[in-house]
Design a protein around this motif. Structure first.
Motif, PDB file in Angstrom:
ATOM      1  N   VAL B 357      16.248  18.244  38.947  1.00  7.20           N
ATOM      2  CA  VAL B 357      17.677  18.094  38.675  1.00  7.20           C
ATOM      3  C   VAL B 357      17.930  18.002  37.172  1.00  7.20           C
ATOM      4  O   VAL B 357      18.898  18.561  36.651  1.00  7.20           O
ATOM      5  CB  VAL B 357      18.266  16.889  39.440  1.00  7.20           C
ATOM      6  CG1 VAL B 357      19.697  16.643  39.057  1.00  7.20           C
ATOM      7  CG2 VAL B 357      18.172  17.130  40.934  1.00  7.20           C
ATOM      8  N   PRO B 361      20.331  21.325  37.445  1.00  2.28           N
ATOM      9  CA  PRO B 361      20.912  20.687  38.627  1.00  2.28           C
ATOM     10  C   PRO B 361      21.377  21.685  39.688  1.00  2.28           C
ATOM     11  O   PRO B 361      21.536  21.324  40.841  1.00  2.28           O
ATOM     12  CB  PRO B 361      22.081  19.886  38.075  1.00  2.28           C
ATOM     13  CG  PRO B 361      22.315  20.397  36.714  1.00  2.28           C
ATOM     14  CD  PRO B 361      21.029  20.971  36.213  1.00  2.28           C
ATOM     15  N   HIS B 362      21.616  22.945  39.280  1.00  2.00           N
ATOM     16  CA  HIS B 362      22.092  23.890  40.285  1.00  2.00           C
ATOM     17  C   HIS B 362      21.074  24.991  40.524  1.00  2.00           C
ATOM     18  O   HIS B 362      21.404  26.058  41.031  1.00  2.00           O
ATOM     19  CB  HIS B 362      23.440  24.474  39.867  1.00  2.00           C
ATOM     20  CG  HIS B 362      24.452  23.398  39.612  1.00  2.00           C
ATOM     21  ND1 HIS B 362      24.799  22.478  40.573  1.00  2.00           N
ATOM     22  CD2 HIS B 362      25.147  23.068  38.498  1.00  2.00           C
ATOM     23  CE1 HIS B 362      25.678  21.640  40.060  1.00  2.00           C
ATOM     24  NE2 HIS B 362      25.901  21.971  38.802  1.00  2.00           N
ATOM     25  N   SER B 366      16.434  22.569  43.359  1.00  2.72           N
ATOM     26  CA  SER B 366      17.261  21.390  43.621  1.00  2.72           C
ATOM     27  C   SER B 366      18.324  21.700  44.680  1.00  2.72           C
ATOM     28  O   SER B 366      18.656  20.833  45.483  1.00  2.72           O
ATOM     29  CB  SER B 366      17.911  20.850  42.351  1.00  2.72           C
ATOM     30  OG  SER B 366      18.038  21.823  41.384  1.00  2.72           O
ATOM     31  N   THR B 367      18.822  22.938  44.688  1.00  8.07           N
ATOM     32  CA  THR B 367      19.826  23.262  45.700  1.00  8.07           C
ATOM     33  C   THR B 367      19.221  23.234  47.096  1.00  8.07           C
ATOM     34  O   THR B 367      19.775  22.629  48.012  1.00  8.07           O
ATOM     35  CB  THR B 367      20.437  24.655  45.426  1.00  8.07           C
ATOM     36  OG1 THR B 367      20.841  24.708  44.067  1.00  8.07           O
ATOM     37  CG2 THR B 367      21.636  24.899  46.318  1.00  8.07           C
ATOM     38  N   SER B 370      18.537  19.841  48.292  1.00 11.13           N
ATOM     39  CA  SER B 370      19.731  19.050  48.596  1.00 11.13           C
ATOM     40  C   SER B 370      20.335  19.464  49.939  1.00 11.13           C
ATOM     41  O   SER B 370      21.354  18.929  50.344  1.00 11.13           O
ATOM     42  CB  SER B 370      20.763  19.168  47.475  1.00 11.13           C
ATOM     43  OG  SER B 370      21.229  20.482  47.380  1.00 11.13           O
ATOM     44  N   ARG B 383      22.489  15.214  42.333  1.00  7.31           N
ATOM     45  CA  ARG B 383      23.161  16.421  41.861  1.00  7.31           C
ATOM     46  C   ARG B 383      24.661  16.229  41.689  1.00  7.31           C
ATOM     47  O   ARG B 383      25.278  16.856  40.827  1.00  7.31           O
ATOM     48  CB  ARG B 383      22.944  17.560  42.871  1.00  7.31           C
ATOM     49  CG  ARG B 383      21.653  18.320  42.698  1.00  7.31           C
ATOM     50  CD  ARG B 383      21.623  19.502  43.650  1.00  7.31           C
ATOM     51  NE  ARG B 383      22.587  20.534  43.251  1.00  7.31           N
ATOM     52  CZ  ARG B 383      23.087  21.445  44.086  1.00  7.31           C
ATOM     53  NH1 ARG B 383      22.746  21.443  45.352  1.00  7.31           N
ATOM     54  NH2 ARG B 383      23.943  22.352  43.645  1.00  7.31           N
ATOM     55  N   VAL B 388      29.055  19.372  42.331  1.00 11.54           N
ATOM     56  CA  VAL B 388      28.558  20.235  43.393  1.00 11.54           C
ATOM     57  C   VAL B 388      29.771  20.668  44.201  1.00 11.54           C
ATOM     58  O   VAL B 388      30.625  19.830  44.521  1.00 11.54           O
ATOM     59  CB  VAL B 388      27.560  19.469  44.293  1.00 11.54           C
ATOM     60  CG1 VAL B 388      27.124  20.333  45.472  1.00 11.54           C
ATOM     61  CG2 VAL B 388      26.362  19.021  43.490  1.00 11.54           C
TER      62      VAL B 388
END
Lengths: 308, 437
Positions: B357, B361-362, B366-367, B370, B383, B388
């Protein structure tokens, strides 16, 4: 409807293991029903099904003519063999909690608890923790909690274990009194002398099957072998014994009494009656002892289990 | 009959009235704060240590760079050999000797630099010494090449890129740190909460088994009711404890800083000076302002709502598994083999959260994490401060809820059978069989 509880063709599997195979029992209202069987026979499974802890795979259970449903838990009081209480909880609090789980209101539960605590003279335990009590004392609490909500059906699994003879008697009297007040009792135990003493009906489960059931007296009648225990006084022991042996089937006997010279178990043939035997004996010797041999619950248990 | 409130009440009260729970609740913040104070005090002590460093400079050009500071005194040695200098330093019990060897090659000023000491010096001391020498030498070189040092100083420019999103929100680097801190705190809090109170649930299930009360209870209530009552009751106790910790902790911190603050300022003049300096420096003041601004720029509403949902979802997911483990075994020592599969995804989530992250973070990793239900609560919470899209949050939560329903069903199956099983520790194969009973 004379039966309070009917289990109808109940079967239960655990994986590949068949714990109950098509077992049916009928527990008459107001009876003390002995549920017997060797270890691992399936008694506990049947009891758990009656308590709705488990569902049967097939078959059904009726309580008072109704198919068993969740509301019925308040009509059943269950004292399991594996029993215990929250050790760090206070006696009173715990009893109240368990009573409320059975559907009693708090005030009602309190009132009844007070009655029972006074009756068993344990009022000063209310604020003690379970871990401060002895095993027997905790068992008393457990018993009270089981019967507190005045269930129609009481199920006791080895209720006397952990009690000294005095307390065991006390609990036995309480069970009998509850029956007087209209409760029906299912009683599972390995102590055959208490079966003899308490039960009027029994069912025997062996290797997941019911192998025997009915009124205890009927079963005993069914198991008796027309054998009589006889004690005679005579100067000519050998001669008398031989004459009897010629006419009847004779087994050795070992009952105790003071002064009989001949002690025998004599089995009657099909057509002879007890009077025939008695008159035969009186013509040969002095009869001091003449009793029909009635099989004990223990005999019946062992014999049935061995034959199956 | 719905006994759930009754069970929750009992579970809550037993937990809260438990002596060790009370002690934990009130003593832990004290211990934490005390620990903090001790650490602060000790690091203070560490800084206070005065040391003398002897310098033997054969080149003769570096002597003026070693200026004494509050804690470090430099003794410049001249006209001695290395051997004598070493002995001298040792006899004076100085911290160490810095030896700068003159180079025979006229192109270089020195051939090597050595540091002699009893204790190995800290990295900080070494790098500060290196920096001093490097700076002086490179200045000297520039000077010799005819470069005007003042001009170089004057040519230094400072640029701060003003970040702004297309929608017009101002962002900054501080912004990212702040977001990271918030996300990290939320994720880590959940992690801690799951471990502490999950264990508590597990222990209370085991207690019911070992005290043999379980059969009495489930002849009155359904096992799933008992399990849910346990989970909810214990969670409420946990929230109570957490609330007390936060409250007590902040009060103590306030009190402590009020008491120690006075004495700390006396001790802490260097740091204080830096702070004052920083405040006066327009650039840093600007950043602090930006920091405040970024705090208000955080999607606070979203963060709070998402925190509640993901916290509850994630907690219930894991605590039902803890309850199942408790039901499967007879005593706490047997729990080990079943704990691993529970802890692994949780730890993975925290690591993924911390390492990916921060990076992006995107990004894909990480996506994806999540959305995976066992890691999503932690990773998504980390995140969210970075913004988001709502659809992602909703989808992730939906997946979490579905999985949660499944794990509760699964746990209830294990629980229902396990609570009545005594004796040997079950294998995974047996657990699988239980599900089918």
């Amino acid at each position: 409807m004379n039966d309070l509880l009917v289990a109808d063709s109940v079967s239960k599997n655990f994986g590949d293991f068949r714990a109950l195979n098509d077992v049916s029992i009928s527990v008459p209202k107001g009876s003390i029903f002995g549920l017997l069987g060797p270890n691992g026979a399936g008694k506990t499974t049947l009891i758990r099904i009656i308590n709705q802890i488990m569902m049967p795979d097939t078959g059904r259970v009726l309580l008072d003519g109704e198919l068993l449903k969740p509301e019925h838990v308040r009509n059943i009081g269950y004292l399991p063999e594996e029993r215990g209480l929250y050790k760090s909880m206070k006696v009173g609090e715990q009893a109240l909690y368990l009573a409320q789980l059975k559907g009693l209101s708090k005030t009602e539960a309190k009132e009844r608890l007070k009655y029972w605590f006074d009756k068993l003279e344990i009022g000063d335990w209310w604020n003690k923790k379970i871990q401060e009590l002895s095993k027997g004392q905790a068992q008393k609490i457990q018993f009270i909690v089981t019967v507190l909500h005045q269930p129609k059906l009481l199920i006791f699994d080895e209720p006397f274990s952990g009690f000294d003879p005095i307390n065991a008697n006390l609990i036995k009297d309480e069970i009998l009194q509850l029956r007087e007040e209209g409760a029906t009792v299912i009683f599972s135990t390995h102590r055959m002398e208490s079966v003899e003493e308490l039960c009027d009906h029994i069912a025997l489960i062996h290797k997941s099957n019911k192998v025997l059931d009915g009124k205890l007296t009927d079963i005993k009648r069914q198991f008796k072998t027309n054998t009589f225990e006889v004690g005679l006084q005579t100067d000519t022991v050998e001669m008398v014994t031989n004459t009897i042996k010629e006419k009847f089937e004779v087994l050795p006997s070992s009952f105790r009494n003071l002064n009989d010279d001949v002690k025998l178990n004599i089995k009657l043939n099909g057509t002879d009656t007890s009077n025939d035997l008695l008159s035969f004996l009186t013509s040969k010797a002095q009869v001091h002892h003449f009793v029909e041999v009635i099989p004990s619950a223990s005999d019946i248990f062992i014999q049935t289990v061995k034959n199956n | 009959m719905n006994h759930l409130p009754l069970i929750i009440k009992r579970e809550y009260l037993t937990k809260v009235k438990n002596k060790s729970f009370i002690i934990m609740t009130f003593v832990s913040p004290l211990v934490m704060v005390a620990l903090f104070a001790v650490v602060a005090y000790l690091s203070q002590l560490n800084n206070d240590k005065e040391r003398t460093i002897a310098v033997l400079d054969e080149t003769g050009v570096l002597s003026d760079v070693f200026e004494n500071t509050e804690y470090t005194t430099y003794t410049i040695l001249t006209d001695t050999s290395l051997k004598i200098a070493k002995e001298l330093t040792k006899s004076k019990e100085d911290f160490g000797l810095l030896y700068i060897e003159k180079s025979s090659d006229p192109k270089n000023v020195l051939s090597r630099v050595q540091f002699f000491s009893d204790e190995s010096p800290s990295l900080g001391i070494m790098s500060s010494l290196e920096e001093k020498i490097e700076k002086k030498l490179s200045d000297n070189k520039l000077f010799n090449d005819g470069v005007d040092l003042e001009k170089i100083a004057a040519s230094k420019t400072s640029i701060t890129i003003a970040q702004e999103t297309f929608t017009g929100e101002k962002t900054s680097k501080i912004d990212s740190y702040l977001k990271l801190a918030f996300g990290g705190a939320a994720g880590y809090l959940l992690f801690m909460f799951i471990i502490i109170y999950g264990n508590m649930i597990m222990r209370s299930v085991i207690e019911e088994k070992t005290s043999r009360i379980i059969e009495v209870i489930i002849s009155s209530v359904k096992p799933i009711q008992l399990m849910m009552g346990k989970i909810i009751g214990t969670s409420l106790a946990g929230i109570t404890q957490f609330a007390i910790w936060v409250l007590l902790g902040s009060i103590l911190m306030l009190v402590l800083s009020a008491i120690l603050g006075v004495s700390l300022t006396e001790l802490q003049t260097p740091q204080q000076d830096i702070m004052n300096e920083a405040m006066q420096n327009p650039k840093i003041a600007n950043e602090i302002q930006l920091g405040l601004q970024s705090f208000f720029n955080l999607p606070i509403g979203n963060l709070v709502v998402a925190f509640m949902f993901f916290f509850i979802g994630g907690y219930l997911l894991y605590s039902s598994l803890y309850a199942a483990v408790g039901a499967a075994v007879d005593n706490e020592t047997d729990t080990q083999q079943f704990m691993m599969p529970i802890l692994m995804p949780l730890i993975l989530a925290v690591y993924v959260g911390i390492f990916t992250v921060i990076e992006d973070p995107h990004g894909t990793v990480s996506t994806v994490f999540s959305f995976i239900p066992f890691t999503s609560p932690v990773v998504m919470l980390m995140r969210i401060p970075f913004g988001v899209p709502i659809w992602q949050q909703v989808l992730s939560f939906a997946i979490l809820v579905c999985t949660f329903v499944f794990t509760v069903w699964f746990a209830a199956k294990i629980y229902r059978v396990g609570i009545l099983m005594y004796g040997k520790k079950p294998s995974y194969k047996e657990l699988y069989k239980w599900i089918k009973y």
